[in-house]
Design an enzyme around this catalytic site. Sequence first.
Site: not given
Ligand code: 6PG
Length: 467
Positions: A77, A129, A183, A186-187, A190
Site C-alpha cells: 500500500a 484477507s 477490510k 476487519h484488520n 483482527e
Molecule cells: C489479512 C491480514 C493482512 C495484514 C496482516 C499484517 O487479512 O490477511 O489482515 O492483510 O497485512 O495481518 O497486519 P499488521 O502488520 O498490521 O499486523
Amino acid sequence: MNLNYDFGLIGLGVMGRNFILNVVDHDFSASGLDLDREKVEALESEGQGKDVFATTKIKEFVASLKTPRVVMMLVPAGKPVDSVIEDLLPHLEEGDIIIDGGNSHFDDTDRRFEYLKGKGLNFMGIGVSGGSKGARLGPSMMPGGEPDVYKVVQPIFESVAAKVNGEPCVTYLGPKSAGNYVKMVHNGIEYALMQLISESYDFLKRAGGLSNAELAKVFSDWNKGRLASFLVEITAEIFQKKDELGEGDLVDAILDKAKQKGTGKWTSQHALDLGMPIPVIDISVTMRGLSSQKDNRVSASKLYMEPRSTGSIDKQQAIKMAEAGLYFSYINSYAQGLALLSVVSDEKEYNLNLADIAKIWRGGCIIRAGLLEKIRSAFASDQNLANLMLSTDFVDDLNDSQAAVRELVVSSIAQGIPMPAHSACLAYFDAFRSGRLPTNLIQAQRDHFGSHTYERIDKEGIFHTDW
Ligand code: 6PG
C-alpha cells in the site's frame, strides 16, 4: 503467448503468485507481471502445465490481456500503488479495469477512483484477507467500486474465494472505497482478537500455571467449541512448535515486540473522527506500541514489585474463566467493529449490508469464526441493528459470560497481569448497558467553567447556569 488472458496480476510475491495460481486452477487464464525476474521464474515453474503467462515487461503483459482488461495489483500500500498505476496508464484503454488488492487507505482509494474515472478507466479497491495460504486456497474478498464493473470480475472472484456452505466469501459491498474500509475494520477486529488471545495466554500461563503443551490442548479444545476461529486454531499450533534454532518451544524464543503496518491505527483514527467508540481496537493498537518499548519495560520491571500473591487459581477454573471471558470479548470486538461500519455506511454513503459482511467473513479471512454465522443471522433479521449487543440473539450469551469476564479481569488486576483488551470490552459493555452514565457531571463541569450549556432530562431546550 496467448493474447486473450482473462486476468492480469501485478506483483508476483508469494501472495500474488498464489492468487494467480488459484485463478488458473478455476479455469481462467491469467497473466502476471513483476520486474523481478526471479519472481517471474517462480511463477513459470509453479504454473507449468497451467494456462498462465509471466513477464517482466509491462507492454507484453498488457498486450496479453483480453479487453476490457482486468489488471489486479498486489503490491504494498501507499506509493507503490500510485507508481504502478502511472506505469500502466500509457498502455491501457478506456473501459479497462484496475483493481487494488492491497491494504490501501480508503482516502487513497477514493482519490485514485476519481483520478482514473477522469481518464475513462475503472478502478476497484478490493480487500483481500487470508494471507498467502488464503490467496492460494481461497481468500475472503471485500470489493468496493461500481457495481457494473464488479459484475465483469464477479465470476473470477466468486470462483477463487473461500466457500462456506457452498457460498463464496466475496460479495459486492459498496461504492468507491467501501471495500478497503471494510477490510480496514476487519484488520482492526483482527488486532483486537489477537490482543485478547494473547491476554488469555498470559493469564493461563501466569495465573493458571499452564505449560505450552497444556495451552496447545486448551486452544485446540476451544477451537472445537463456541470459540472456533482461525486465530484460536493457529494459536494451538503455535504452542506445539519446537524451536529449531535453540532449545524448547519456539513461542518462548520470540521477542515480545509487536509490529504493525497501520490498518488497526487507521481504524481507530477514523473512528475517533466519527466519534464512534471502538475501545478494544484502540487499546490493541496501543498495546502493540507499548510492547515495542521493550527496553523501558525491562528497566521498569526492575523498579516495581509484583503484587503480593493472592493465592493460586485452580487450573480448570482458570481455563473456564478464560474461555467464557474470551467468548464475551470476541462478541464485543465484532460488535464494536460492526457498529463503526454501520455509522460509516451512512457517513460515506457506502450503503453497507452488515449481514453480507458477516457472511463473507465466515471463511477465508483472518477473523473467520463460527460465531460469524450467528452475527450474520442477527443482522439479517434486523437490517437496522445499530449494535450487535441490541440483538436479542446475543443477550443470553453476554449475560451468561459476563460473570466470568468480571472474575477474569478482577483476578488479573489483583495479580498484576495486564488485561487491557478484556477490561475495555467489559467497560464498553457496562457503559453500553447503562441507561444513565455519569456524563451529566461532565456537562455540568463544561457549563461551569466554560458556559458550554447543557440539556435537561425533563425539559426541552439548551440551558446555562450561573454556577
Ligand atoms: C489479512 C491480514 C493482512 C495484514 C496482516 C499484517 O487479512 O490477511 O489482515 O492483510 O497485512 O495481518 O497486519 P499488521 O502488520 O498490521 O499486523
